[in-house]
Design an enzyme around this catalytic site. Structure first.
Site, PDB file in Angstrom:
ATOM      1  N   SER A 188       7.674   9.620  11.734  1.00  0.00           N
ATOM      2  CA  SER A 188       6.521   9.396  10.858  1.00  0.00           C
ATOM      3  C   SER A 188       6.932   9.494   9.407  1.00  0.00           C
ATOM      4  O   SER A 188       7.390  10.541   8.937  1.00  0.00           O
ATOM      5  CB  SER A 188       5.430  10.432  11.146  1.00  0.00           C
ATOM      6  OG  SER A 188       4.528  10.487  10.053  1.00  0.00           O
ATOM      7  N   LYS A 248       0.837  -1.214   0.000  1.00  0.00           N
ATOM      8  CA  LYS A 248       0.000   0.000   0.000  1.00  0.00           C
ATOM      9  C   LYS A 248       0.868   1.258   0.000  1.00  0.00           C
ATOM     10  O   LYS A 248       0.632   2.187  -0.774  1.00  0.00           O
ATOM     11  CB  LYS A 248      -0.910  -0.026   1.237  1.00  0.00           C
ATOM     12  CG  LYS A 248      -1.808   1.184   1.389  1.00  0.00           C
ATOM     13  CD  LYS A 248      -3.012   0.862   2.245  1.00  0.00           C
ATOM     14  CE  LYS A 248      -2.737   0.913   3.730  1.00  0.00           C
ATOM     15  NZ  LYS A 248      -2.577   2.267   4.282  1.00  0.00           N
ATOM     16  N   SER A 249       1.885   1.300   0.867  1.00  0.00           N
ATOM     17  CA  SER A 249       2.723   2.500   0.955  1.00  0.00           C
ATOM     18  C   SER A 249       3.459   2.758  -0.350  1.00  0.00           C
ATOM     19  O   SER A 249       3.576   3.902  -0.809  1.00  0.00           O
ATOM     20  CB  SER A 249       3.769   2.333   2.064  1.00  0.00           C
ATOM     21  OG  SER A 249       3.152   2.352   3.316  1.00  0.00           O
ATOM     22  N   LYS A 300      -3.977   6.314  14.613  1.00  0.00           N
ATOM     23  CA  LYS A 300      -4.119   5.547  13.364  1.00  0.00           C
ATOM     24  C   LYS A 300      -5.578   5.573  12.902  1.00  0.00           C
ATOM     25  O   LYS A 300      -6.348   6.409  13.342  1.00  0.00           O
ATOM     26  CB  LYS A 300      -3.604   4.116  13.582  1.00  0.00           C
ATOM     27  CG  LYS A 300      -2.099   4.076  13.876  1.00  0.00           C
ATOM     28  CD  LYS A 300      -1.312   4.625  12.706  1.00  0.00           C
ATOM     29  CE  LYS A 300       0.149   4.777  13.000  1.00  0.00           C
ATOM     30  NZ  LYS A 300       0.865   5.522  11.969  1.00  0.00           N
ATOM     31  N   ARG A 347       2.897   5.980  -3.088  1.00  0.00           N
ATOM     32  CA  ARG A 347       3.992   6.872  -3.499  1.00  0.00           C
ATOM     33  C   ARG A 347       4.199   6.829  -5.005  1.00  0.00           C
ATOM     34  O   ARG A 347       4.469   7.851  -5.633  1.00  0.00           O
ATOM     35  CB  ARG A 347       5.282   6.477  -2.775  1.00  0.00           C
ATOM     36  CG  ARG A 347       5.265   6.898  -1.302  1.00  0.00           C
ATOM     37  CD  ARG A 347       6.186   6.029  -0.495  1.00  0.00           C
ATOM     38  NE  ARG A 347       6.350   6.513   0.874  1.00  0.00           N
ATOM     39  CZ  ARG A 347       5.470   6.323   1.855  1.00  0.00           C
ATOM     40  NH1 ARG A 347       4.332   5.696   1.615  1.00  0.00           N
ATOM     41  NH2 ARG A 347       5.712   6.784   3.070  1.00  0.00           N
ATOM     42  N   GLY A 377      -4.874   8.247   5.226  1.00  0.00           N
ATOM     43  CA  GLY A 377      -3.993   9.244   5.837  1.00  0.00           C
ATOM     44  C   GLY A 377      -2.766   9.476   4.972  1.00  0.00           C
ATOM     45  O   GLY A 377      -2.310  10.613   4.797  1.00  0.00           O
ATOM     46  N   ASP A 434       2.386  -0.713  11.966  1.00  0.00           N
ATOM     47  CA  ASP A 434       1.059  -1.161  11.526  1.00  0.00           C
ATOM     48  C   ASP A 434       0.720  -2.571  12.006  1.00  0.00           C
ATOM     49  O   ASP A 434      -0.377  -3.070  11.731  1.00  0.00           O
ATOM     50  CB  ASP A 434       0.968  -1.093   9.997  1.00  0.00           C
ATOM     51  CG  ASP A 434       0.904   0.350   9.518  1.00  0.00           C
ATOM     52  OD1 ASP A 434       0.547   1.238  10.325  1.00  0.00           O
ATOM     53  OD2 ASP A 434       1.228   0.600   8.345  1.00  0.00           O
TER      54      ASP A 434
HETATM   55  C1  S3P Z   1       2.586   5.046   6.210  1.00  0.00           C
HETATM   56  C2  S3P Z   1       3.226   5.434   7.351  1.00  0.00           C
HETATM   57  C3  S3P Z   1       2.780   5.062   8.699  1.00  0.00           C
HETATM   58  C4  S3P Z   1       1.810   3.890   8.654  1.00  0.00           C
HETATM   59  C5  S3P Z   1       0.768   4.041   7.594  1.00  0.00           C
HETATM   60  C6  S3P Z   1       1.404   4.176   6.223  1.00  0.00           C
HETATM   61  C7  S3P Z   1       3.120   5.504   4.918  1.00  0.00           C
HETATM   62  O1  S3P Z   1       2.127   6.175   9.288  1.00  0.00           O
HETATM   63  O2  S3P Z   1       1.202   3.726   9.918  1.00  0.00           O
HETATM   64  O3  S3P Z   1      -0.104   2.925   7.580  1.00  0.00           O
HETATM   65  O4  S3P Z   1       2.761   4.938   3.878  1.00  0.00           O
HETATM   66  O5  S3P Z   1       3.911   6.460   4.930  1.00  0.00           O
HETATM   67  P1  S3P Z   1       2.944   7.330  10.071  1.00  0.00           P
HETATM   68  O6  S3P Z   1       3.840   7.973   9.125  1.00  0.00           O
HETATM   69  O7  S3P Z   1       1.884   8.262  10.569  1.00  0.00           O
HETATM   70  O8  S3P Z   1       3.639   6.613  11.189  1.00  0.00           O
END
Ligand code: S3P
Length: 432
Positions: free
Chosen positions: A159, A10-11, A341, A15, A84, A314
């Site tokens: 973060s 997902k991350s 979260k 991006r 988020g 996570d």
């Molecule tokens: C993420 C970063 C994390 C993670 C989120 C995905 C990302 O959050 O908990 O599920 O893709 O950069 P934080 O940056 O708020 O820790």
């Protein structure tokens, strides 16, 4: 052994769709995640004039990028729903696109309760024009692109979303950017920037992790990349196999093994899990990937230190599930970030665990949980949080447990098809 192929990370998908939108020309993503969160970011990019659609070949996403300053004024509000990452990273991008004015950014009820100040404050410091429309520090907000200036931001939290929002802002604005964080958070943005030809330097400096981007390029070339499976999704099936929820072990294929993400592996091994890994680094994005084999084993309780938290941020819902079945007590501290979260993951896990008969104590920055072998039963609520829903899905899949989960649909945010995969794996014939 049963084999599972895990959906895309997902991350990394988030991006890459943004980077593809900022490149000039046609990029192709193989193995991208088609889950709820990534769709929200794709919709927002479409709304900004970027053409993104799945190719006829299943699993590929084609992106026609508009350049670093090429987004168009959206026709509708940008709604990131539950995402988020999408909202925060895109705030960085929008802040530096000088011609964009009064873009309204919002999200679902859960996202509107999550803190945005951690991204908005540093962006304002570097010149961004962002106004809260309702509550200070929360969505919805309005952003207008500006000429940003170079910066060194010392983030009080580890973060990746804060770090990445600022790196994207620096990239779009063509400025040097330096960010320090207390402990290194996931480094996908740094790796993907590097693979796009953007030089990033990283080092430990005075007990902080420091990331520098000295001279971002004035244009990005399109790319073709292959995305590994999401370790955070794989983790649920690592948990299922370890707890003996399948007849034999499980083999998870093509799983992302970026060391800033795999903290749970270290912790599970320490608890006594039987896990074998074969790892390789291939492809242009320099993200390690590999095969994970898991056999059932008895776990012992453990202690999670604050330094261990970012690399497994996570995975706490699943870890808490594992701890409830381990011998002895598991202590988690220094994990206050869990309260921000998709739900307050400390509060929600404590409440749900108590509802099914687990002994658990809550602290502001963590919890302590007493493992047992007693059958667990009762009703839990996901609070719209995908990882809470899936963690209890794993606990319920164990033969002796009977747990009703309210809000199971949330799983689609990161793992479309989770419940189908789980039913095809578990020993139990039906789920409650
Ligand atoms: C993420 C970063 C994390 C993670 C989120 C995905 C990302 O959050 O908990 O599920 O893709 O950069 P934080 O940056 O708020 O820790």
């Amino acid at each position: 052994m049963k084999r599972i192929s895990i959906p895309g990370d997902k991350s990394i998908t988030q991006r890459l769709v943004i980077l593809g939108g900022l490149a000039e020309g046609k990029s192709c993503l193989k193995g991208a995640l088609f889950g709820g969160d990534c769709s929200s970011t794709v919709d927002a990019l479409n709304n900004l004039g970027v053409r993104i659609k799945p190719s006829s070949d299943h699993g590929e996403l084609i992106i026609v990028g508009m350049g670093l300053q090429g987004f168009q004024s959206p026709k509708r509000n940008l709604d990131f729903h539950n995402s988020g990452t999408g909202a925060r990273l895109m705030l960085g991008v929008l802040s530096g696109q000088k011609h964009l004015k009064d873009i309204f950014v919002t999200g679902d009820q859960s996202l509107r309760q999550r803190p945005m100040g951690r991204v908005v404050e540093p962006l304002r410091e570097v010149g961004a024009k962002i106004e809260y429309m309702e509550d200070v520090g929360r969505l919805p907000l309005s952003v207008s692109g500006q000429s940003l200036h170079p910066f060194h931001y010392q983030s009080p939290v580890a973060s990746a979303q804060v770090k990445s929002a600022l790196l994207f802002a620096g990239l779009v604005a063509g400025n040097a950017a330096k960010i320090s964080e207390p402990i290194q958070s996931r480094d996908h943005t740094e790796r993907l920037f590097e693979s796009a030809g953007i030089r990033i330097r990283e080092r430990n400096n005075e007990n902080k992790w420091q990331i520098s981007m000295d001279s971002p390029p004035s244009k990005l070339d399109p790319f073709e990349v292959d995305i590994p499976g999401d370790f955070s999704s794989a983790a649920f099936f690592m948990g299922l196999a370890t707890l003996g929820g399948v007849n034999e072990g499980i083999v998870l294929e093509n799983v992302g093994l970026n060391p800033t993400r795999t903290g749970l592996l270290t912790v599970m091994l320490r608890m006594g899990a039987n896990i074998q890994i074969s790892k390789s680094i291939s492809g242009i994005i320099k993200e390690a990937r590999g095969v994970i084999e898991i056999l059932p084993s008895e776990l012992s309780g453990t202690e999670i230190t604050p330094e261990e938290v970012p690399a497994m941020i996570d995975e706490f819902p699943l870890l808490i599930v594992l701890a409830s079945r381990a011998v002895g007590v598991t202590k988690i501290r220094g994990a206050q970030e869990l309260r921000f979260k998709e739900s307050d993951r400390i509060g929600v896990m404590v409440k749900n665990m108590r509802a099914i008969g687990v002994e658990i104590e809550e602290f502001e920055d963590g919890l302590e949980i007493v493992g047992s072998e007693s059958p667990l039963s009762g009703k839990v609520r996901s609070h719209g949080d995908h990882r809470i829903a899936m963690a209890f899905g794993i606990l319920n899949a164990l033969p002796q447990n009977q747990i009703a989960i309210e809000g199971m649909d949330a799983a689609g945010v990161s793992f479309p098809g989770f419940w189908e995969t789980l039913s095809s794996m578990q020993k139990k014939s039906s789920r409650s």
